[in-house]
Scaffold this active site. Structure first.
Site, PDB file in Angstrom:
ATOM      1  N   LYS A  53       0.860  -1.046  -0.006  1.00 54.39           N
ATOM      2  CA  LYS A  53      -0.048  -0.083   0.107  1.00 54.39           C
ATOM      3  C   LYS A  53       1.027   1.097   0.139  1.00 54.39           C
ATOM      4  O   LYS A  53       1.800   1.277   0.692  1.00 54.39           O
ATOM      5  CB  LYS A  53      -0.920  -0.093   1.201  1.00 54.39           C
ATOM      6  N   GLU A  62     -18.823  -5.293  10.906  1.00 55.47           N
ATOM      7  CA  GLU A  62     -19.796  -4.535  11.607  1.00 55.47           C
ATOM      8  C   GLU A  62     -20.898  -5.443  12.397  1.00 55.47           C
ATOM      9  O   GLU A  62     -21.266  -5.183  13.553  1.00 55.47           O
ATOM     10  CB  GLU A  62     -20.561  -3.436  10.809  1.00 55.47           C
ATOM     11  N   ARG A 101     -24.905  -1.916   8.176  1.00 59.96           N
ATOM     12  CA  ARG A 101     -24.552  -3.229   7.803  1.00 59.96           C
ATOM     13  C   ARG A 101     -25.094  -4.047   9.152  1.00 59.96           C
ATOM     14  O   ARG A 101     -25.164  -5.269   8.943  1.00 59.96           O
ATOM     15  CB  ARG A 101     -23.067  -3.118   7.726  1.00 59.96           C
TER      16      ARG A 101
END
Ligand SMILES: Cc1ncc(C[n+]2csc(CCOP(=O)(O)OP(=O)(O)O)c2C)c(N)n1
Ligand SMILES: CC(=O)[C@@H](O)[C@H](O)COP(=O)(O)O
Ligand SMILES: [Mg+2]
Length: 641
Positions: A288, A377, A405
């Site tokens: 990343k 979640e 969610r």
């Protein structure tokens, strides 16, 4: 400021242009694309590290596949800046995430290359599988369907629901797992450990390479039969037990791991995979922030650094001359530690947002009492419920839009069982640049209809602290929602001694006559600003900060409707079902009659922009509030004049 692309990138408007360059030139295209992303994001802002990490993958995908006929779905989509630049949006990419400009995420109505709208994670496999099955239904057997999903997004249950289906479909689906060991913060959980194992296990990789090379020696372009491919792989499995690979256990053909920055290897691999039918997964390993040293070194900060000097790497901060109010998230992060030091039953839970929620402070100081569960979640909520059954007082911190969610878990696992979980919904209201996928517009509506819940919204940092303090008191035995916005509050001197708040009570901010303005949460500060303006006009609106939308302060509301015939409600949440609706319900149920105007988020999708631009557009910033008061009192103003 005109940002000029490199010579090759400057000739590429669309993937068809890209496919005209030679394979050898793709290194240069990738480097120019990487530099262009650095040039634009350093000046205009946005997500950064993720797009740098997939520059080669993006280039290879649009080079090998016949996009947009071949359908490409990006998971989350924060890494799709290179995709947008290569698909007709290079010249207006500087409008990315700006009001009326490009969305920061792929969006169907923005481009045919954006096959699916994203922003929330872990949807790409389901979406791409849906497209693949549709292609079969339509007889489009030559069509390719690719989902690019990160290791962070792969931790969500929804991704596994899709894998479970994909593995038994014969859909022409390629899942590319972009494994960089990072979420926004470092990735967590057993999947992360597993991926690390298989990317570092020499035996596995050597054998995998041997099989791969063998596959590669077969006549190129010869369509593999499932039989041929599985016979080859069976030989491989004979040596390395199939249980060594999670994805093969889901009946997916697994390939990799390969270097996600080796553009030639990527192109060759993707070319070969085009010829292998059925559901398959290519595991690539990337870094990343690749290609920008600071972004590689501090990947969390450079996930979305803001504006920076691309030469020195200095991240620009607003010059501050006076003491600044803190961010609400930091008030949460510091306050939960203060409370946890007094109350040993307190724990903190975050689904993959330690830095975004500032729960990281507690994770650093009390690592056994604050947990990042990954992008999960639903699990975060029910884990909190399980902890609460054992007497733990859990602060479950979930961004308002990500809480969507886990809605059933709030009802089924927390409210019905009356478990005293404290839900801190950060990013409530219009969040700004992230736009409609991330606006916390609906939590007032979807939480206040659930029995047993307390639903509150602080007007400032001190109120946030006192609501957190109140929520964790032993006397409070109900699930407690505290919603607050992204960004700064209004109180530089925020760290005041805790005061218990009587649940269901509001605050009269100012007395007045002629009209009453009722606010919920942070927009109460917009009312304060509007009142200053109105006083100058000789008007004297009353202002009440209602603080709770459930239970309502009925005593205060009776006083209001017995004394005012004109009422305005102000909220940073959806008008349908929101705070204003609750006030109308009270008025109707109690037989009052008043002229009521509701200011807040209208019943439509609000796009992205700066919060102040959006508050103005939706008509609930200070000038709009003042204008509404004048409009409702125009008869009186005429008299005054
Ligand atoms: C449902 C949901 N929860 C949380 C987020 C916030 N979020 C955005 S990107 C991200 C990390 C994604 O990690 P990964 O998929 O590995 O992508 P990478 O940034 O590493 O390329 C998170 C947690 C989100 N977008 N959606
Ligand atoms: C892409 C994504 O979902 C996150 O990066 C999100 O944009 C974070 O939002 P904040 O910047 O408000 O923490
Ligand atoms: Mg990742």
């Amino acid at each position: 400021m005109n940002i000029t692309p490199g010579p090759l990138l400057g000739q590429i408007q669309y993937p068809a242009d890209l496919r005209k360059v030679s394979k050898e030139q793709l290194h240069q295209v990738s480097e120019e694309l990487r530099q262009y992303i650095i040039d634009v994001v350093s000046v205009h802002g946005g997500h950064f590290g993720a797009s740098l990490g997939v520059v080669e993958l993006t280039t290879a995908l649009h080079y090998v596949f016949n996009t947009p006929y071949d359908q490409l779905v990006w998971d989350v989509g924060h890494q799709a800046y290179g995709h947008k630049i290569l698909t007709g949006r290079r010249e207006n990419f500087h409008t990315n995430r700006k009001y009326k400009g490009l969305s920061g995420f792929p969006k169907r109505d923005e481009s045919p290359y954006d096959t699916f709208g994203v922003g929330h994670s872990s949807t790409s496999i389901s979406a791409a599988l849906g497209m693949a099955i549709a292609s079969q239904q339509k007889g489009e057997f030559d069509r390719q369907h690719i989902a690019v999903i990160g290791d962070g997004a792969m931790t969500a249950g929804m991704a596994f629901e899709a894998l479970n289906h994909a593995g038994v479909s014969n859909a022409n689906l390629l899942i590319i797992l972009n494994d960089n060991c990072m979420s926004i913060d470092p990735n967590v959980g057993a999947l992360k450990e597993y991926l690390t194992d298989i990317t570092t296990s020499h035996t596995y990789n050597k054998l995998r390479d041997d099989v791969w090379n063998l596959l590669g020696k077969l006549p190129v372009g010869k369509r593999f039969t499932r039989e041929m491919a599985s016979r080859l792989e069976a030989g491989f499995k004979g040596v390395v037990s199939s249980s060594s690979n999670l994805f093969e256990s889901f009946k997916l053909r697994y390939f990799g791991p390969i270097d996600g920055h080796n553009i030639i290897k990527l192109v060759d691999t993707l070319q070969d995979l085009k010829d292998i039918p059925g559901p398959k997964l290519l595991h690539i390993v990337t870094t990343k922030g690749k290609g920008y040293a600071l972004a590689e070194q501090d990947q969390t900060t450079w996930h979305a650094p803001g504006l920076f000097d691309k030469i020195t790497g200095e991240i620009f901060k607003k010059p501050v001359t006076t003491p600044q109010p803190p961010k609400y998230q930091d008030v949460f992060g510091h306050t939960i530690i203060e409370l946890a030091e007094q109350n040993e039953s307190i724990m903190g839970i975050t689904p993959a947002m330690p830095s975004g929620s500032s729960l990281k402070f507690m994770m650093e100081k009390m690592p056994h009492r604050a947990i990042d569960v990954g992008i999960c979640e639903q699990h975060a909520v029910t884990l909190s419920a399980g902890l609460a059954t054992q007497g733990m007082r859990v602060f479950c911190n979930i961004y308002s839009s990500f809480m969507q969610r886990a809605y059933d878990q709030v009802i089924h696992d927390v409210a019905i069982q009356k478990l005293p979980v404290v839900f801190c919904l950060d990013r409530a209201g219009l969040v700004g640049d992230d736009g409609p996928t991330h606006h916390g517009a609906y939590d007032v509506a979807f939480m206040r209809c659930i029995p047993n819940l307390v639903v509150s919204a602080p007007m400032n940092e001190e109120e946030l602290r006192n609501l957190m303090y109140t929520a964790q008191l032993p006397a409070n035995e109900l699930p407690f929602v505290i919603r607050y916005p992204r960004g700064q509050g209004v109180m530089p001197e925020w760290r005041q001694p805790f005061k218990e708040i009587k649940i269901g009570t509001g605050r009269k901010i100012r007395d007045g006559k002629d009209i009453a303005i009722l606010s919920l949460g942070h927009p109460g500060n917009f009312v304060t600003e509007a009142c200053k303006e109105l006083l100058a006009d000789g008007l004297q609106p009353a202002h009440y900060d209602m603080r709770f939308v459930k239970p309502l302060d009925t005593a205060m509301l009776h006083e209001i409707f017995q004394n005012f015939s004109k009422v305005i409600t102000v909220e940073d949440s959806s008008l349908p079902g929101g705070f204003g609706s609750a006030i109308l319900e009270f008025m109707a149920m109690n037989g009052y009659h008043a002229e009521v105007k509701m200011l807040g988020i209208p019943d439509r999708i609000v796009e992205h922009g700066k919060p102040e631009e959006l508050h103005r557009e939706c008509g609930y910033d200070a000038p709009a509030i003042a204008a509404k008061v004048r409009e409702m009192l125009k008869s009186k103003i005429t008299v005054i004049a």
